[in-house]
Design a protein around this motif. Sequence first.
Motif, PDB file in Angstrom:
ATOM      1  N   ARG A 107       0.864  -1.253   0.012  1.00 36.64           N
ATOM      2  CA  ARG A 107       0.156  -0.039  -0.018  1.00 36.64           C
ATOM      3  C   ARG A 107       1.033   1.464  -0.092  1.00 36.64           C
ATOM      4  O   ARG A 107       0.474   2.251  -0.657  1.00 36.64           O
ATOM      5  CB  ARG A 107      -0.734  -0.056   1.340  1.00 36.64           C
ATOM      6  N   ASP A 108       1.967   1.145   0.747  1.00 39.68           N
ATOM      7  CA  ASP A 108       2.728   2.368   0.873  1.00 39.68           C
ATOM      8  C   ASP A 108       4.073   2.626  -0.091  1.00 39.68           C
ATOM      9  O   ASP A 108       4.889   3.195   0.143  1.00 39.68           O
ATOM     10  CB  ASP A 108       3.057   2.582   2.210  1.00 39.68           C
ATOM     11  N   VAL A 109       4.230   1.356  -0.955  1.00 34.27           N
ATOM     12  CA  VAL A 109       5.242   1.543  -1.905  1.00 34.27           C
ATOM     13  C   VAL A 109       4.843   2.226  -3.131  1.00 34.27           C
ATOM     14  O   VAL A 109       3.796   2.266  -3.590  1.00 34.27           O
ATOM     15  CB  VAL A 109       5.532  -0.202  -2.399  1.00 34.27           C
ATOM     16  N   PRO A 110       5.778   3.168  -3.505  1.00 33.53           N
ATOM     17  CA  PRO A 110       5.373   4.056  -4.380  1.00 33.53           C
ATOM     18  C   PRO A 110       5.151   3.685  -5.828  1.00 33.53           C
ATOM     19  O   PRO A 110       4.148   4.149  -6.371  1.00 33.53           O
ATOM     20  CB  PRO A 110       6.898   4.912  -4.533  1.00 33.53           C
ATOM     21  N   LEU A 111       5.427   2.261  -6.164  1.00 34.79           N
ATOM     22  CA  LEU A 111       5.095   1.435  -7.405  1.00 34.79           C
ATOM     23  C   LEU A 111       3.483   1.083  -7.099  1.00 34.79           C
ATOM     24  O   LEU A 111       2.784   0.798  -8.000  1.00 34.79           O
ATOM     25  CB  LEU A 111       6.052   0.583  -7.823  1.00 34.79           C
ATOM     26  N   MET A 163      30.827  -2.340 -12.087  1.00 36.82           N
ATOM     27  CA  MET A 163      29.998  -2.439 -10.775  1.00 36.82           C
ATOM     28  C   MET A 163      30.784  -3.683  -9.954  1.00 36.82           C
ATOM     29  O   MET A 163      30.665  -4.578 -10.333  1.00 36.82           O
ATOM     30  CB  MET A 163      28.601  -2.814 -11.002  1.00 36.82           C
ATOM     31  N   ASN A 164      31.019  -3.230  -8.848  1.00 38.65           N
ATOM     32  CA  ASN A 164      31.734  -4.190  -7.757  1.00 38.65           C
ATOM     33  C   ASN A 164      31.502  -3.940  -6.255  1.00 38.65           C
ATOM     34  O   ASN A 164      31.754  -2.600  -6.106  1.00 38.65           O
ATOM     35  CB  ASN A 164      33.078  -4.397  -8.174  1.00 38.65           C
ATOM     36  N   GLY A 165      30.719  -4.508  -5.612  1.00 37.88           N
ATOM     37  CA  GLY A 165      30.485  -4.448  -4.250  1.00 37.88           C
ATOM     38  C   GLY A 165      29.198  -3.429  -4.136  1.00 37.88           C
ATOM     39  O   GLY A 165      28.743  -2.950  -2.909  1.00 37.88           O
ATOM     40  N   ALA A 166      28.341  -3.365  -5.207  1.00 37.77           N
ATOM     41  CA  ALA A 166      27.255  -2.355  -5.240  1.00 37.77           C
ATOM     42  C   ALA A 166      26.154  -3.266  -4.590  1.00 37.77           C
ATOM     43  O   ALA A 166      26.091  -4.469  -4.749  1.00 37.77           O
ATOM     44  CB  ALA A 166      26.820  -2.221  -6.446  1.00 37.77           C
ATOM     45  N   VAL A 167      25.230  -2.409  -3.956  1.00 41.66           N
ATOM     46  CA  VAL A 167      24.045  -2.991  -3.419  1.00 41.66           C
ATOM     47  C   VAL A 167      22.800  -2.439  -4.160  1.00 41.66           C
ATOM     48  O   VAL A 167      22.565  -1.252  -3.801  1.00 41.66           O
ATOM     49  CB  VAL A 167      23.817  -2.769  -2.234  1.00 41.66           C
ATOM     50  N   VAL A 168      22.119  -3.110  -5.320  1.00 40.86           N
ATOM     51  CA  VAL A 168      21.215  -2.580  -5.861  1.00 40.86           C
ATOM     52  C   VAL A 168      19.840  -3.137  -5.352  1.00 40.86           C
ATOM     53  O   VAL A 168      19.510  -4.124  -4.981  1.00 40.86           O
ATOM     54  CB  VAL A 168      21.211  -3.068  -7.249  1.00 40.86           C
ATOM     55  N   VAL A 169      19.017  -1.982  -5.134  1.00 36.39           N
ATOM     56  CA  VAL A 169      17.697  -2.174  -4.443  1.00 36.39           C
ATOM     57  C   VAL A 169      16.506  -2.255  -5.469  1.00 36.39           C
ATOM     58  O   VAL A 169      16.714  -1.369  -6.570  1.00 36.39           O
ATOM     59  CB  VAL A 169      17.470  -1.156  -3.348  1.00 36.39           C
ATOM     60  N   ALA A 170      15.887  -3.258  -5.642  1.00 30.75           N
ATOM     61  CA  ALA A 170      14.833  -3.460  -6.523  1.00 30.75           C
ATOM     62  C   ALA A 170      13.274  -3.495  -5.845  1.00 30.75           C
ATOM     63  O   ALA A 170      13.014  -4.798  -5.398  1.00 30.75           O
ATOM     64  CB  ALA A 170      14.858  -4.746  -7.489  1.00 30.75           C
ATOM     65  N   ASP A 171      13.032  -2.358  -5.119  1.00 28.53           N
ATOM     66  CA  ASP A 171      11.702  -2.663  -4.177  1.00 28.53           C
ATOM     67  C   ASP A 171      10.665  -1.862  -4.581  1.00 28.53           C
ATOM     68  O   ASP A 171       9.741  -1.510  -3.741  1.00 28.53           O
ATOM     69  CB  ASP A 171      12.196  -2.572  -2.805  1.00 28.53           C
ATOM     70  N   GLY A 172      10.525  -1.200  -5.980  1.00 27.74           N
ATOM     71  CA  GLY A 172       9.276  -0.598  -6.283  1.00 27.74           C
ATOM     72  C   GLY A 172       9.410   0.760  -5.336  1.00 27.74           C
ATOM     73  O   GLY A 172       8.488   1.557  -5.577  1.00 27.74           O
ATOM     74  N   GLY A 173      10.377   1.217  -5.022  1.00 27.64           N
ATOM     75  CA  GLY A 173      10.485   2.393  -4.035  1.00 27.64           C
ATOM     76  C   GLY A 173      10.267   2.236  -2.521  1.00 27.64           C
ATOM     77  O   GLY A 173      10.342   3.599  -2.007  1.00 27.64           O
ATOM     78  N   ALA A 174      10.139   1.008  -2.218  1.00 27.40           N
ATOM     79  CA  ALA A 174       9.591   0.776  -0.605  1.00 27.40           C
ATOM     80  C   ALA A 174      10.750   1.444   0.258  1.00 27.40           C
ATOM     81  O   ALA A 174      10.178   2.347   1.307  1.00 27.40           O
ATOM     82  CB  ALA A 174       9.572  -0.554  -0.350  1.00 27.40           C
ATOM     83  N   THR A 175      11.885   1.414   0.114  1.00 29.17           N
ATOM     84  CA  THR A 175      12.678   2.092   1.047  1.00 29.17           C
ATOM     85  C   THR A 175      13.395   3.435   1.037  1.00 29.17           C
ATOM     86  O   THR A 175      13.944   3.918   1.686  1.00 29.17           O
ATOM     87  CB  THR A 175      14.174   1.201   0.833  1.00 29.17           C
ATOM     88  N   ILE A 176      12.553   4.083  -0.061  1.00 28.84           N
ATOM     89  CA  ILE A 176      12.757   5.684   0.081  1.00 28.84           C
ATOM     90  C   ILE A 176      11.676   6.339   0.628  1.00 28.84           C
ATOM     91  O   ILE A 176      11.844   7.512   1.004  1.00 28.84           O
ATOM     92  CB  ILE A 176      12.812   6.272  -1.684  1.00 28.84           C
TER      93      ILE A 176
END
Length: 268
Positions: A213-217, A241-254
Amino acid sequence: MKPRFEGRVALVTGGGTGIGAAAAARLRDEGALVYVLGRREAPLDAVAKATGAIALPADAADPAAVRNALARIVERHDRLDVVVANAGGFGIGAVADTSDDDWRRACRANLDTAFVITREALPMLIESRGAIVIVSSIAGLAAGPEAAGYVTVKHALIGLTRSLARDYGRCGVRTNAICPGWVRTEMADDEMRTLMAARSIPTLDEAYALATRDVPLGRAADASEIASVIAFLASDDASAMNGAVVVADGGATIVDVPTLAFADPSPR
């Protein structure tokens, strides 16, 4: 265009269901010869039949079993280019409610599997200047309720990612992590059923709608969407890219949680 993984060999742990199965399918579509590793033979066989991947029944946290599985790959192909450390699960419960066995199960399923598979595969990956993708979670960035084991080990996977990237980047091995949010998988469906029972929600779709419900997407991801990010991180397109942490969460953590009370719940 030439498939990004033509002539390359990939290994996906937890490859029988969910994100692992989707990653195997995506890597196969892009030309890789893919092995799917997991403890349950039936799901692995189903993925193998559907995608053309090769099933390797084994416990990714068992060093001897992993060495045997990798020896089969070496015997057949004499190379390994990509490891997707995706196996995971368990770890639900607050600290006071987590038994020693539950704690060990969460550590083994998530952290030990990634540690063992990457450690044992490193000589082959150094030789091929290959790539590791570790599947963590947004639970590796923030704590959800009553999931102490899962949250802890998913945080630890980011530390493992960074250690591998720091120590083996000079050897040509790139290691990156992906942190998905809600993804529609069998495991997530089970969590939604818990939510359905607690809130008297009649359908899975409505449970996912409430959870996002509160995820931007405003929705959960499909496993294929996460697989596309995994394929990118494993490919030469992500060569810097090495050591990157890529977030794929629909914007939840922003989302700024303290301002949720002021948000307009209606779609714009």
